[in-house]
Write a protein that holds these residues in place. Structure first.
Motif, PDB file in Angstrom:
ATOM      1  N   UNK A   9      17.063  72.565  16.765  1.00  0.00           N
ATOM      2  CA  UNK A   9      16.774  71.208  17.216  1.00  0.00           C
ATOM      3  C   UNK A   9      16.508  70.217  16.112  1.00  0.00           C
ATOM      4  N   UNK A  10      16.708  70.629  14.869  1.00  0.00           N
ATOM      5  CA  UNK A  10      16.477  69.695  13.756  1.00  0.00           C
ATOM      6  C   UNK A  10      17.605  68.667  13.640  1.00  0.00           C
ATOM      7  N   UNK A  11      18.781  69.030  14.120  1.00  0.00           N
ATOM      8  CA  UNK A  11      19.928  68.124  14.198  1.00  0.00           C
ATOM      9  C   UNK A  11      20.455  68.235  15.625  1.00  0.00           C
ATOM     10  N   UNK A  12      21.032  67.164  16.153  1.00  0.00           N
ATOM     11  CA  UNK A  12      21.362  67.135  17.581  1.00  0.00           C
ATOM     12  C   UNK A  12      22.780  67.573  17.934  1.00  0.00           C
ATOM     13  N   UNK A  55      31.101  53.506  19.344  1.00  0.00           N
ATOM     14  CA  UNK A  55      30.584  52.198  18.967  1.00  0.00           C
ATOM     15  C   UNK A  55      29.102  52.242  18.690  1.00  0.00           C
ATOM     16  N   UNK A  56      28.665  53.346  18.051  1.00  0.00           N
ATOM     17  CA  UNK A  56      27.239  53.534  17.783  1.00  0.00           C
ATOM     18  C   UNK A  56      27.042  54.178  16.421  1.00  0.00           C
ATOM     19  N   UNK A  57      25.981  53.780  15.755  1.00  0.00           N
ATOM     20  CA  UNK A  57      25.662  54.400  14.478  1.00  0.00           C
ATOM     21  C   UNK A  57      25.168  55.822  14.701  1.00  0.00           C
ATOM     22  N   UNK A  95      28.146  60.588  28.892  1.00  0.00           N
ATOM     23  CA  UNK A  95      26.689  60.589  28.732  1.00  0.00           C
ATOM     24  C   UNK A  95      26.286  60.602  27.263  1.00  0.00           C
ATOM     25  N   UNK A  96      27.057  61.337  26.443  1.00  0.00           N
ATOM     26  CA  UNK A  96      26.743  61.383  25.006  1.00  0.00           C
ATOM     27  C   UNK A  96      26.978  60.012  24.379  1.00  0.00           C
ATOM     28  N   UNK A  97      28.044  59.343  24.789  1.00  0.00           N
ATOM     29  CA  UNK A  97      28.300  57.973  24.290  1.00  0.00           C
ATOM     30  C   UNK A  97      27.163  57.034  24.670  1.00  0.00           C
ATOM     31  N   UNK A  98      26.740  57.074  25.933  1.00  0.00           N
ATOM     32  CA  UNK A  98      25.675  56.177  26.392  1.00  0.00           C
ATOM     33  C   UNK A  98      24.362  56.468  25.667  1.00  0.00           C
ATOM     34  N   UNK A  99      24.111  57.758  25.428  1.00  0.00           N
ATOM     35  CA  UNK A  99      22.903  58.135  24.714  1.00  0.00           C
ATOM     36  C   UNK A  99      22.935  57.610  23.281  1.00  0.00           C
ATOM     37  N   UNK A 100      24.098  57.739  22.624  1.00  0.00           N
ATOM     38  CA  UNK A 100      24.239  57.264  21.242  1.00  0.00           C
ATOM     39  C   UNK A 100      24.052  55.751  21.163  1.00  0.00           C
ATOM     40  N   UNK A 101      24.596  55.044  22.142  1.00  0.00           N
ATOM     41  CA  UNK A 101      24.480  53.577  22.131  1.00  0.00           C
ATOM     42  C   UNK A 101      23.055  53.112  22.422  1.00  0.00           C
ATOM     43  N   UNK A 102      22.346  53.860  23.265  1.00  0.00           N
ATOM     44  CA  UNK A 102      21.024  53.423  23.684  1.00  0.00           C
ATOM     45  C   UNK A 102      19.881  53.953  22.853  1.00  0.00           C
ATOM     46  N   UNK A 103      20.151  54.858  21.936  1.00  0.00           N
ATOM     47  CA  UNK A 103      19.077  55.476  21.159  1.00  0.00           C
ATOM     48  C   UNK A 103      18.549  54.525  20.088  1.00  0.00           C
ATOM     49  N   UNK A 104      17.223  54.443  19.996  1.00  0.00           N
ATOM     50  CA  UNK A 104      16.619  53.615  18.947  1.00  0.00           C
ATOM     51  C   UNK A 104      16.862  54.203  17.555  1.00  0.00           C
ATOM     52  N   UNK A 105      16.829  55.524  17.500  1.00  0.00           N
ATOM     53  CA  UNK A 105      17.103  56.236  16.244  1.00  0.00           C
ATOM     54  C   UNK A 105      18.503  56.833  16.352  1.00  0.00           C
ATOM     55  N   UNK A 106      19.369  56.645  15.359  1.00  0.00           N
ATOM     56  CA  UNK A 106      20.728  57.184  15.451  1.00  0.00           C
ATOM     57  C   UNK A 106      20.743  58.687  15.722  1.00  0.00           C
ATOM     58  N   UNK A 107      21.629  59.120  16.614  1.00  0.00           N
ATOM     59  CA  UNK A 107      21.817  60.547  16.824  1.00  0.00           C
ATOM     60  C   UNK A 107      22.337  61.171  15.530  1.00  0.00           C
TER      61      UNK A 107
END
Length: 326
Positions: A199-202, A178-180, A143-155
Motif C-alpha cells: 500500500x505504499x504505492x497505489x 487528464x490528471x497529475x 472509476x480510476x480516472x474519476x479518482x485520479x481527477x478528484x484526488x487532492x494528492x496525485x495518485x
C-alpha cells in the motif's frame, strides 16, 4: 581438326565443372549461433528467449548459444548486436522496453534502432495489466480516472524503473485521465510489486505473468488489460478498449533483430525458423505461461513497420510528458 580441338577442351571443361560456382551461396548457418538477451538470466525475457533459441536451433541444425548481457536498460546488449559481424550468426531478442523505449528516453544511445538493425520477425506480445492496491477505491477504468481527477494528492504508480514500459504506460494513463500522477521508479518488477502490495504505492502496470498470482490471491486488484481484447490467462479482467479507453493500449512485446547488412537470404532463413518454432503447440503453451500471445510476422519487413509505428506512438507520450531516464 575438330576432334582434336574437342579432346583438348575436355580437361579444361572438367576442371571448370569441378570448381564451385562463384555465385554459390555459403552454407548458413555453418556454426553455432548466438542470441543476445539484454537482461540477466531468470526473468521473463530470458525464459522467452531460451524457448525460442531451442526451437530455432533444432530447425536450423545448429546450437543457439544464449548470451545474457544485462545493464543500462538494455543498451549494453543491444550494442553488442549492433556491432556484431554482419553474417547472421548473432541476433538480438529485442523488446518494447529494452529496445524501443530505451531509444526514446535514454540520453545517449550508441546506435540507431532503425539504421543499425534489421528485423527478423515478431514473436508476440504480453499485454500489460493495470492493477491497484485493494485499498484504492476503484474497480474500473472510469472509476480510476474519476479518482485520479478528484484526488487532492496525485495518485502514485510504481514501475520497474525510469524509462520502462511500466513508466510510459503510467504516463499515458496520466495524459488520458487528464490528471497529475506521481511516478515511483524501482530497480525491477519485484520491489515494485512489494510496495504496491504493502500500500505504499497505489498503482502498478506490468505484464500479466508476475502479477497473476497476486491478482488471484487478492493482493492486487486488476482494473484492466491494456489491450483491445481480454487476455487468455486472465479472462475475467476486461480490456481497456471494451471499457471505452481505446488509447490505453500497451504490451511488452518481443522480436528478433540482426545487425544491419546481413544478407537477405540469411534473414529469410532465420525468419522461417522463427515462424516454424512459433507454430509449435508446445512452444505456444510455454509462451502463454509467460503471458505472451504468439503473433508471428508474415515477413521481416512487417516487424520493421510495426517498430516504426510503435516508436512514433510512444514518442508522442515521451515528448508530451518530458520523460528521460536518469
Amino acid at each position: 581438326m575438330q576432334r582434336r580441338t574437342a579432346l583438348m577442351l575436355i580437361p579444361a571443361l572438367s576442371a571448370a565443372l569441378a570448381r564451385p560456382s562463384a555465385a554459390q551461396p555459403a552454407p548458413f548457418p555453418d556454426r553455432p549461433l548466438r542470441m543476445v538477451i539484454p537482461f540477466a538470466a531468470g526473468g521473463s525475457n530470458d525464459i522467452v528467449g531460451r524457448v525460442i533459441a531451442e526451437g530455432m536451433g533444432a530447425r536450423l541444425g545448429q546450437t543457439i548459444v544464449v548470451e545474457n548481457r544485462g545493464g543500462a536498460g538494455g543498451i549494453l546488449g543491444n550494442e553488442v548486436v549492433a556491432r556484431a559481424p554482419k553474417d547472421g550468426h548473432t541476433f538480438l531478442l529485442g523488446g518494447s522496453g529494452s529496445f524501443l523505449i530505451s531509444s526514446l528516453v535514454q540520453p545517449r544511445i550508441p546506435y540507431d534502432i532503425i539504421r543499425d538493425f534489421t528485423p527478423i520477425g515478431f514473436l508476440g506480445a504480453a499485454p500489460n495489466v493495470i492493477t491497484v492496491n485493494p485499498g484504492v477505491a476503484a474497480t474500473t477504468m472510469g472509476e480510476l480516472r474519476d479518482l485520479a481527477r478528484g484526488s487532492r494528492v496525485p495518485l502514485s504508480y510504481a514501475s520497474p524503473g525510469a524509462g520502462t514500459t511500466g513508466h510510459l504506460l503510467g504516463a499515458l494513463l496520466s495524459l488520458v485521465f487528464g490528471a497529475e500522477m506521481e511516478h515511483v521508479p524501482y530497480r525491477g518488477t519485484g520491489p515494485a510489486i512489494t510496495d504496491v502490495l504493502a500500500g505504499r504505492v497505489q498503482i502498478l502496470t506490468n505484464a500479466a505473468a508476475p502479477l497473476r498470482p497476486h491478482i488471484a490471491s487478492g493482493g492486487l486488484r486488476a482494473i484492466a488489460v491494456a489491450a483491445p481484447r481480454r487476455l487468455a490467462i486472465l479472462p475475467e479482467v476486461p480490456s481497456t478498449v471494451e471499457q471505452g479507453f481505446s488509447d490505453v493500449v500497451s504490451s511488452t512485446w518481443y522480436g528478433l533483430l540482426t545487425p544491419s547488412g546481413v544478407p537477405a537470404e540469411r534473414i529469410g532463413a532465420l525468419h522461417a525458423a522463427l515462424n516454424a518454432t512459433l507454430a509449435d503447440a508446445a512452444v505456444q503453451q510455454r509462451l502463454a505461461e509467460e503471458g505472451v500471445e504468439v503473433e508471428p510476422s508474415t515477413a521481416p519487413q512487417d516487424f520493421g513497420s510495426f517498430i516504426e509505428r510503435d516508436r512514433q506512438r510512444w514518442q508522442q507520450v515521451v515528448t508530451r510528458t518530458n520523460i528521460r531516464a536518469e
